[in-house]
Motif scaffolding. Sequence first.
Motif, PDB file in Angstrom:
ATOM      1  N   GLN A   1       0.845  -1.188   0.000  1.00  0.00           N
ATOM      2  CA  GLN A   1       0.000   0.000   0.000  1.00  0.00           C
ATOM      3  C   GLN A   1       0.884   1.242   0.000  1.00  0.00           C
ATOM      4  O   GLN A   1       1.966   1.234   0.569  1.00  0.00           O
ATOM      5  N   ASP A   2       0.377   2.300  -0.624  1.00  0.00           N
ATOM      6  CA  ASP A   2       1.094   3.572  -0.620  1.00  0.00           C
ATOM      7  C   ASP A   2       0.065   4.665  -0.323  1.00  0.00           C
ATOM      8  O   ASP A   2      -0.908   4.793  -1.072  1.00  0.00           O
ATOM      9  N   GLY A   3       0.259   5.386   0.776  1.00  0.00           N
ATOM     10  CA  GLY A   3      -0.698   6.439   1.147  1.00  0.00           C
ATOM     11  C   GLY A   3      -2.082   5.877   1.431  1.00  0.00           C
ATOM     12  O   GLY A   3      -3.084   6.554   1.183  1.00  0.00           O
ATOM     13  N   GLY A   4      -2.167   4.632   1.917  1.00  0.00           N
ATOM     14  CA  GLY A   4      -3.458   4.046   2.273  1.00  0.00           C
ATOM     15  C   GLY A   4      -4.187   3.410   1.104  1.00  0.00           C
ATOM     16  O   GLY A   4      -5.298   2.909   1.259  1.00  0.00           O
ATOM     17  N   ASP A   5      -3.574   3.423  -0.085  1.00  0.00           N
ATOM     18  CA  ASP A   5      -4.229   2.826  -1.259  1.00  0.00           C
ATOM     19  C   ASP A   5      -3.321   1.749  -1.831  1.00  0.00           C
ATOM     20  O   ASP A   5      -2.092   1.896  -1.855  1.00  0.00           O
ATOM     21  N   TYR A   6      -3.942   0.692  -2.335  1.00  0.00           N
ATOM     22  CA  TYR A   6      -3.141  -0.441  -2.786  1.00  0.00           C
ATOM     23  C   TYR A   6      -2.471  -0.150  -4.131  1.00  0.00           C
ATOM     24  O   TYR A   6      -3.055   0.472  -5.006  1.00  0.00           O
ATOM     25  N   VAL A   7      -1.234  -0.572  -4.270  1.00  0.00           N
ATOM     26  CA  VAL A   7      -0.517  -0.353  -5.531  1.00  0.00           C
ATOM     27  C   VAL A   7      -0.121  -1.666  -6.208  1.00  0.00           C
ATOM     28  O   VAL A   7       0.092  -1.700  -7.415  1.00  0.00           O
ATOM     29  N   GLU A   8      -0.060  -2.738  -5.422  1.00  0.00           N
ATOM     30  CA  GLU A   8       0.432  -4.003  -5.958  1.00  0.00           C
ATOM     31  C   GLU A   8      -0.126  -5.147  -5.103  1.00  0.00           C
ATOM     32  O   GLU A   8      -0.194  -5.019  -3.877  1.00  0.00           O
ATOM     33  N   SER A   9      -0.538  -6.264  -5.730  1.00  0.00           N
ATOM     34  CA  SER A   9      -0.956  -7.425  -4.935  1.00  0.00           C
ATOM     35  C   SER A   9      -0.501  -8.708  -5.611  1.00  0.00           C
ATOM     36  O   SER A   9      -0.211  -8.705  -6.821  1.00  0.00           O
TER      37      SER A   9
ATOM     38  N   THR B   1      -0.947  -8.281  -9.463  1.00  0.00           N
ATOM     39  CA  THR B   1      -1.530  -7.112 -10.118  1.00  0.00           C
ATOM     40  C   THR B   1      -0.658  -5.895  -9.816  1.00  0.00           C
ATOM     41  O   THR B   1      -0.003  -5.845  -8.780  1.00  0.00           O
ATOM     42  N   ALA B   2      -0.694  -4.917 -10.717  1.00  0.00           N
ATOM     43  CA  ALA B   2      -0.076  -3.611 -10.458  1.00  0.00           C
ATOM     44  C   ALA B   2      -1.063  -2.563 -10.950  1.00  0.00           C
ATOM     45  O   ALA B   2      -1.624  -2.678 -12.047  1.00  0.00           O
ATOM     46  N   VAL B   3      -1.272  -1.553 -10.126  1.00  0.00           N
ATOM     47  CA  VAL B   3      -2.310  -0.556 -10.392  1.00  0.00           C
ATOM     48  C   VAL B   3      -1.823   0.512 -11.372  1.00  0.00           C
ATOM     49  O   VAL B   3      -0.657   0.908 -11.345  1.00  0.00           O
ATOM     50  N   ILE B   4      -2.740   0.967 -12.212  1.00  0.00           N
ATOM     51  CA  ILE B   4      -2.461   2.075 -13.140  1.00  0.00           C
ATOM     52  C   ILE B   4      -3.224   3.284 -12.605  1.00  0.00           C
ATOM     53  O   ILE B   4      -4.459   3.275 -12.558  1.00  0.00           O
ATOM     54  N   LYS B   5      -2.467   4.289 -12.134  1.00  0.00           N
ATOM     55  CA  LYS B   5      -3.104   5.476 -11.549  1.00  0.00           C
ATOM     56  C   LYS B   5      -2.865   6.684 -12.438  1.00  0.00           C
ATOM     57  O   LYS B   5      -1.816   6.788 -13.081  1.00  0.00           O
TER      58      LYS B   5
ATOM     59  N   ARG C   1      -7.488   5.502  -9.484  1.00  0.00           N
ATOM     60  CA  ARG C   1      -7.163   4.211 -10.093  1.00  0.00           C
ATOM     61  C   ARG C   1      -7.925   4.086 -11.416  1.00  0.00           C
ATOM     62  O   ARG C   1      -9.155   4.149 -11.431  1.00  0.00           O
ATOM     63  N   MET C   2      -7.174   3.944 -12.499  1.00  0.00           N
ATOM     64  CA  MET C   2      -7.792   3.948 -13.838  1.00  0.00           C
ATOM     65  C   MET C   2      -7.692   2.607 -14.552  1.00  0.00           C
ATOM     66  O   MET C   2      -8.309   2.407 -15.593  1.00  0.00           O
TER      67      MET C   2
ATOM     68  N   ILE D   1       1.579   1.737 -19.568  1.00  0.00           N
ATOM     69  CA  ILE D   1       0.297   2.375 -19.929  1.00  0.00           C
ATOM     70  C   ILE D   1       0.327   3.853 -19.548  1.00  0.00           C
ATOM     71  O   ILE D   1       0.701   4.210 -18.435  1.00  0.00           O
ATOM     72  N   GLN D   2      -0.044   4.695 -20.499  1.00  0.00           N
ATOM     73  CA  GLN D   2      -0.140   6.133 -20.210  1.00  0.00           C
ATOM     74  C   GLN D   2      -1.541   6.638 -20.527  1.00  0.00           C
ATOM     75  O   GLN D   2      -2.221   6.095 -21.387  1.00  0.00           O
ATOM     76  N   LEU D   3      -1.900   7.707 -19.837  1.00  0.00           N
ATOM     77  CA  LEU D   3      -3.182   8.367 -20.095  1.00  0.00           C
ATOM     78  C   LEU D   3      -2.905   9.654 -20.845  1.00  0.00           C
ATOM     79  O   LEU D   3      -1.860  10.290 -20.665  1.00  0.00           O
ATOM     80  N   GLU D   4      -3.886  10.051 -21.653  1.00  0.00           N
ATOM     81  CA  GLU D   4      -3.706  11.276 -22.451  1.00  0.00           C
ATOM     82  C   GLU D   4      -5.079  11.909 -22.620  1.00  0.00           C
ATOM     83  O   GLU D   4      -6.074  11.188 -22.736  1.00  0.00           O
ATOM     84  N   ASN D   5      -5.130  13.236 -22.647  1.00  0.00           N
ATOM     85  CA  ASN D   5      -6.424  13.880 -22.917  1.00  0.00           C
ATOM     86  C   ASN D   5      -6.796  13.678 -24.367  1.00  0.00           C
ATOM     87  O   ASN D   5      -5.937  13.646 -25.233  1.00  0.00           O
ATOM     88  N   ASN D   6      -8.082  13.535 -24.614  1.00  0.00           N
ATOM     89  CA  ASN D   6      -8.532  13.341 -26.004  1.00  0.00           C
ATOM     90  C   ASN D   6      -8.380  14.635 -26.787  1.00  0.00           C
ATOM     91  O   ASN D   6      -8.468  15.696 -26.232  1.00  0.00           O
TER      92      ASN D   6
END
Length: 402
Positions: free
Chosen positions: A233-241, A331-335, A372-373, A397-402
């Motif tokens: 967990q990082d900052g109270g939110d899960y990042v990896e399991s 799993t690894a989270v994509i934020k 978490r996205m 994975i990256q996020l981008e504005n449309n």
Amino acid sequence: MSLRIGTPNTPNAHRVLLLGGGELGREVAIALMRLGVEVHVADRYAGAPAMQVAHHAHVLKMTDAQALTDLINEVKPYRVVPEVEALNIETLVALEAAGTTKVTPTAYAVQCTMDRQAIRHLAAEELQLPTSPYAFASTFEELAAGAEKVSYPCFVKPTMSSSGHGQSYVKTPEELKAAWDYAHEDARAETGRVIVEGKVDFDFEITLLTVRYRDAHTGKDETRFCEPIGHRQDGGDYVESWQPQPLSARALERAQEIAKTVTSALGGHGIFGVELFIKGDEVIFSELSPRPHDTGMVTMASQRYSQFDLHARALMGLHLEEITQERPAATAVIKAAAEYSDPAYLGLEAAMAVPGTDLRIFAKPEAHPGRRMGVALASGPDVATARERAQTAANLIQLENN
Ligand SMILES: Nc1ncnc2c1ncn2[C@@H]1O[C@H](COP(=O)(O)OP(=O)(O)OP(=O)(O)O)[C@@H](O)[C@H]1O
Ligand SMILES: NCC(=O)N[C@@H]1O[C@H](COP(=O)([O-])[O-])[C@@H](O)[C@H]1O
Ligand SMILES: [Mg+2]
């Protein structure tokens, strides 16, 4: 009475209403739809992940008693399945008591677990399970006294929250005021109260997925466990399991005993994510979800029946013969790193080229930093390889504005 699954979108449909439509609800919706259920999803915003796959979507303020009652009266579901904390639980308790609505696992279980004060009262005081030292506070002065009592460093959290919202790690009394303010700003639902918990010094932490179901042979309620899931967990939110997380025989026995005690006290049918801290052979209860757990997304890669399949089956009163883990997985989270509106996801080609990987893209219509996205799933010959693969894929994975 035996289960009768009618055709969705006709008067004889077997309807289930999910209250909350995030990434966990989306997988529950899919699992239910595979069993022929007509799925309705409610949430506070349009285009929530589960709404994108369900038969029907409803946008409302679920904390509003009248709006929630009207929705339940309109849908007339066989079961109401809460998926988030921010809902008017008194409404569900009243409707269940009136015998008109069944809540998964039970309205009491949802009410008790959504409120840190109620679950501590049950677990630490009534059931006498070991927990971190804790105190509750409704004023800053009470918080300061509570922090002295549990001693520093400590964690300050809103009493109604999840995924680390409003949570602070406090090392000195000087940091306490900021933690008090943040708990009120970022709670999932504002209660005016916070919990302060002493820091547990653990070797690692686990989620023990625990299923309560109706056994078809005996007609009785039974309990089964998945293999322990380790997480970071990082900052109270899960990042990896990852799963399995090896435990000593004594710690496993104790973990299952604690999970069975607390879930039996809550009752009903469905999956629970029991969060435990492990130190040597010692097991300390943290909290639990009366539904699939975010760290349990790993079961989509590791188990014959994922936590979502197990939840769907159990809540419908169906039998579970066994739970088998088929392979080590992670799993690894994509934020999101920034604000996005209708974001696009890039890098899927490279992520999928990592051996043993899969992706869940949540497709939330808005992103803000830390939201978490998506999640990368990976299997491998061992947990270390699976973790590395999941991390690599998530980082691509990256996020981008449309
Ligand atoms: N008393 C404690 N001692 C040590 N670590 C803690 C303590 N309380 C919280 N943490 C850390 O913070 C994480 C999140 O805490 P907690 O589960 O209470 O928050 P949450 O908002 O309910 O999160 P989630 O919804 O993801 O379960 C824990 O998994 C653990 O890593
Ligand atoms: N730890 C609880 C948890 O993971 N809950 C999951 O996050 C969603 C809310 O996400 P959002 O805050 O991005 O809307 C919830 O709907 C649920 O699926
Ligand atoms: Mg937790």
